[in-house]
Design an enzyme around this catalytic site. Structure first.
Site, PDB file in Angstrom:
ATOM      1  N   CYS A 232      -9.073  40.645  -8.463  1.00  0.00           N
ATOM      2  CA  CYS A 232      -8.510  40.150  -9.723  1.00  0.00           C
ATOM      3  C   CYS A 232      -7.010  40.292  -9.745  1.00  0.00           C
ATOM      4  O   CYS A 232      -6.474  41.308  -9.341  1.00  0.00           O
ATOM      5  CB  CYS A 232      -8.983  41.005 -10.887  1.00  0.00           C
TER       6      CYS A 232
ATOM      7  N   GLU B 275      -7.174  29.276  -6.090  1.00  0.00           N
ATOM      8  CA  GLU B 275      -8.192  29.985  -5.330  1.00  0.00           C
ATOM      9  C   GLU B 275      -9.517  30.046  -6.073  1.00  0.00           C
ATOM     10  O   GLU B 275      -9.561  30.085  -7.297  1.00  0.00           O
ATOM     11  CB  GLU B 275      -7.717  31.412  -5.049  1.00  0.00           C
TER      12      GLU B 275
ATOM     13  N   CYS C 146      -0.122  40.976 -14.150  1.00  0.00           N
ATOM     14  CA  CYS C 146      -0.901  39.928 -13.486  1.00  0.00           C
ATOM     15  C   CYS C 146      -0.010  39.119 -12.562  1.00  0.00           C
ATOM     16  O   CYS C 146       1.021  38.599 -12.989  1.00  0.00           O
ATOM     17  CB  CYS C 146      -1.531  39.028 -14.549  1.00  0.00           C
TER      18      CYS C 146
ATOM     19  N   CYS D 272     -15.981  33.046  -8.766  1.00  0.00           N
ATOM     20  CA  CYS D 272     -14.848  33.191  -9.683  1.00  0.00           C
ATOM     21  C   CYS D 272     -13.961  31.959  -9.536  1.00  0.00           C
ATOM     22  O   CYS D 272     -13.502  31.634  -8.449  1.00  0.00           O
ATOM     23  CB  CYS D 272     -14.095  34.470  -9.321  1.00  0.00           C
TER      24      CYS D 272
ATOM     25  N   CYS E 114       1.410  37.786 -18.530  1.00  0.00           N
ATOM     26  CA  CYS E 114       1.013  39.186 -18.714  1.00  0.00           C
ATOM     27  C   CYS E 114       1.704  40.011 -17.623  1.00  0.00           C
ATOM     28  O   CYS E 114       1.769  39.600 -16.468  1.00  0.00           O
ATOM     29  CB  CYS E 114      -0.500  39.343 -18.627  1.00  0.00           C
TER      30      CYS E 114
ATOM     31  N   CYS F 219      -0.079  30.222 -14.761  1.00  0.00           N
ATOM     32  CA  CYS F 219      -0.453  30.562 -16.134  1.00  0.00           C
ATOM     33  C   CYS F 219       0.825  30.681 -16.941  1.00  0.00           C
ATOM     34  O   CYS F 219       1.835  31.170 -16.447  1.00  0.00           O
ATOM     35  CB  CYS F 219      -1.221  31.887 -16.159  1.00  0.00           C
TER      36      CYS F 219
HETATM   37  N1  SAH Z   1      -6.523  34.302 -18.198  1.00  0.00           N
HETATM   38  C1  SAH Z   1      -7.785  34.882 -18.387  1.00  0.00           C
HETATM   39  C2  SAH Z   1      -8.687  34.846 -17.157  1.00  0.00           C
HETATM   40  C3  SAH Z   1      -8.064  35.107 -15.813  1.00  0.00           C
HETATM   41  S1  SAH Z   1      -7.608  36.746 -15.387  1.00  0.00           S
HETATM   42  C4  SAH Z   1      -7.654  36.298 -18.898  1.00  0.00           C
HETATM   43  O1  SAH Z   1      -6.547  36.814 -18.900  1.00  0.00           O
HETATM   44  O2  SAH Z   1      -8.660  36.850 -19.335  1.00  0.00           O
HETATM   45  C5  SAH Z   1      -9.156  37.629 -15.134  1.00  0.00           C
HETATM   46  C6  SAH Z   1      -9.031  39.117 -15.424  1.00  0.00           C
HETATM   47  O3  SAH Z   1      -8.230  39.800 -14.435  1.00  0.00           O
HETATM   48  C7  SAH Z   1      -8.367  39.396 -16.772  1.00  0.00           C
HETATM   49  O4  SAH Z   1      -9.046  40.404 -17.469  1.00  0.00           O
HETATM   50  C8  SAH Z   1      -7.006  39.865 -16.331  1.00  0.00           C
HETATM   51  O5  SAH Z   1      -6.375  40.608 -17.328  1.00  0.00           O
HETATM   52  C9  SAH Z   1      -7.336  40.679 -15.094  1.00  0.00           C
HETATM   53  N2  SAH Z   1      -6.189  40.986 -14.237  1.00  0.00           N
HETATM   54  C10 SAH Z   1      -5.049  40.279 -14.111  1.00  0.00           C
HETATM   55  N3  SAH Z   1      -4.230  40.897 -13.234  1.00  0.00           N
HETATM   56  C11 SAH Z   1      -4.851  42.009 -12.807  1.00  0.00           C
HETATM   57  C12 SAH Z   1      -4.526  43.027 -11.872  1.00  0.00           C
HETATM   58  N4  SAH Z   1      -3.383  43.017 -11.202  1.00  0.00           N
HETATM   59  N5  SAH Z   1      -5.422  44.004 -11.658  1.00  0.00           N
HETATM   60  C13 SAH Z   1      -6.608  43.994 -12.309  1.00  0.00           C
HETATM   61  N6  SAH Z   1      -6.979  43.060 -13.187  1.00  0.00           N
HETATM   62  C14 SAH Z   1      -6.112  42.068 -13.441  1.00  0.00           C
HETATM   63 FE1  SF4 Z   2      -2.644  34.432 -17.522  1.00  0.00          FE
HETATM   64 FE2  SF4 Z   2      -2.921  36.502 -15.891  1.00  0.00          FE
HETATM   65 FE3  SF4 Z   2      -2.516  36.894 -18.497  1.00  0.00          FE
HETATM   66 FE4  SF4 Z   2      -4.874  35.908 -17.653  1.00  0.00          FE
HETATM   67  S1  SF4 Z   2      -4.048  37.950 -17.209  1.00  0.00           S
HETATM   68  S2  SF4 Z   2      -3.630  35.189 -19.388  1.00  0.00           S
HETATM   69  S3  SF4 Z   2      -4.174  34.678 -15.904  1.00  0.00           S
HETATM   70  S4  SF4 Z   2      -1.075  35.945 -17.069  1.00  0.00           S
END
Ligand code: SAH
Ligand code: SF4
Length: 360
Positions: free
Chosen positions: A338, A91, A118, A104, A115, A111
């Site tokens: 996000c 996306e 996420c 974005c 995390c 990934c």
């Molecule tokens: N992988 C990179 C960039 C993509 S994620 C990273 O982790 O920085 C972009 C941002 O969205 C990151 O700060 C991530 O931690 C945040 N994010 C991921 N899942 C989320 C969620 N469910 N609610 C709010 N922010 C989230």
């Molecule tokens: Fe990967 Fe999501 Fe963690 Fe960013 S926040 S490193 S996209 S798992």
């Protein structure tokens, strides 16, 4: 086999053009047609000699990812779902705001880093995107949005905050970044292109050497014990190493700052004690903090912190002279927030296997 010209950064495009025995300035012309005009049809490139246009039509193509769907939310946020082959979809999201428009962009299909909070991380990983697929998101969005009435580009900022960890797809990402800041391509200033990383320390150092755009770092916890749990990558690159890498990054651009992202998870990382710990953690690094209200997804196991808690947390940081903003949740009605950039990923890894590589 034809070459997808969207896969080539400025240097690679020059090499390609000289390989066709053409003069160097042709590469610049071609780059302007491709990226400034968004032109895909070689026959329309009017100042390029017909013989070269014909040759290009034989050996090259301009192929961005195919658009699967294009939706606009009530607040103007627009989301494209893009097919990247083998039933994988990624996306890209455009967020209009007063005085600027931010795109974005995703860098991987899925990934590897898993995390906890996420939804991309929960889905698994399929593959790295190519340069053409990364820059193709900007190419497509620019074409779809057109220019503002004054002729200015609607997209003024790009953030690499979609699906994936950009620093684990380093080569393709840097090639795309170089096109974003190239005067003859998208011409964005280095400070208007932000790469967000979960903290891949050696790659932060390489980015500083090769293309020091604005850096956002996903912190999300003020101590190693909690960050180990929320972000398994912390076991490999713990906070002390990550913060040292952030300080080194700014040596190259002393007037810059790091943006630390901090997702607000109810009862997990949002207490006053956490705020105080965070203040001392970041005290040595010129920074801003962006609080992100958690965006829920099914079976996440987390809840967004209440508004009052986020306000209090923000006040504490601001009182300690750390400029703190809270991200507005946008595009809720089209799942464009996000961590909801879910796309559709066919996991090629087993989660346990992925985590093996992360543990130290
Ligand atoms: N992988 C990179 C960039 C993509 S994620 C990273 O982790 O920085 C972009 C941002 O969205 C990151 O700060 C991530 O931690 C945040 N994010 C991921 N899942 C989320 C969620 N469910 N609610 C709010 N922010 C989230
Ligand atoms: Fe990967 Fe999501 Fe963690 Fe960013 S926040 S490193 S996209 S798992």
């Amino acid at each position: 086999m034809t070459v997808n010209l969207l896969d080539l950064d400025g240097k690679a495009l020059s090499a390609f053009v000289s390989g066709l025995d053409e003069k160097a300035f042709r590469a610049r012309q071609l780059k302007r047609w491709l990226h400034r005009q968004g032109e895909a049809d070689f026959s329309q490139m009017s100042d390029i000699a017909r013989s070269l246009r014909d040759r290009l039509a034989q050996v090259a193509e301009v192929s961005p990812p195919r658009i699967v769907s294009d939706s606009v939310a009530g607040d103007g946020t627009r989301k494209w779902l893009l097919d990247v082959g083998n039933a994988n979809a990624i996306e890209a999201v455009f967020i209009p705001e007063a005085g600027r428009g931010t795109l974005c962009v995703s860098t991987q299909a899925g990934c590897t880093l898993a995390c906890e909070f996420c939804s991309t991380g929960r889905q698994g990983f399929n593959r790295n995107l190519t340069t053409g697929e990364i820059i193709g998101q900007l190419w497509l969005a620019n074409r779809a949005l057109g220019a503002a009435p004054g002729g200015e580009r609607v997209i003024s900022n790009v953030v690499l905050m979609g699906m994936g960890e950009p620093l684990l797809n380093f080569e393709a990402t840097v090639a795309a970044l170089k096109l974003m800041i190239d005067e003859d391509a998208y011409g964005l200033s280095r400070r208007r292109v932000t790469l967000s990383t979960s903290g891949i320390v050696p790659m932060i150092d390489r980015l500083r050497e090769e293309c020091p755009v604005a850096l956002a770092v996903s912190l999300h916890a003020p101590n190693d014990a909690l960050r180990d749990r929320l972000m398994p990558i912390n076991r490999q690159y713990p906070l002390a190493e990550l913060l040292a890498a952030c300080a080194r990054y700014l040596e190259r651009a002393p007037r810059d700052f790091i943006t630390f992202e901090y997702v607000m998870l109810d009862g997990v990382n949002d207490s006053e004690a956490h705020a105080r710990e965070l203040i001392s953690l970041v005290s040595a690094v010129p920074c801003k903090i962006n609080l992100i209200p958690f965006n829920p997804f099914p079976n996440s196991g987390f809840v967004r912190s209440p508004r009052r808690t986020i306000e209090r947390f923000s006040q504490l940081l601001n009182a300690a002279d750390i400029v703190t903003t809270t991200r507005k949740t946008r595009g809720d009605d089209i799942d464009a927030a996000c961590g909801q950039l879910a796309g559709q990923i066919h996991d090629r890894t087993r989660k346990a296997k992925r985590l093996e590589g992360v543990g130290s």
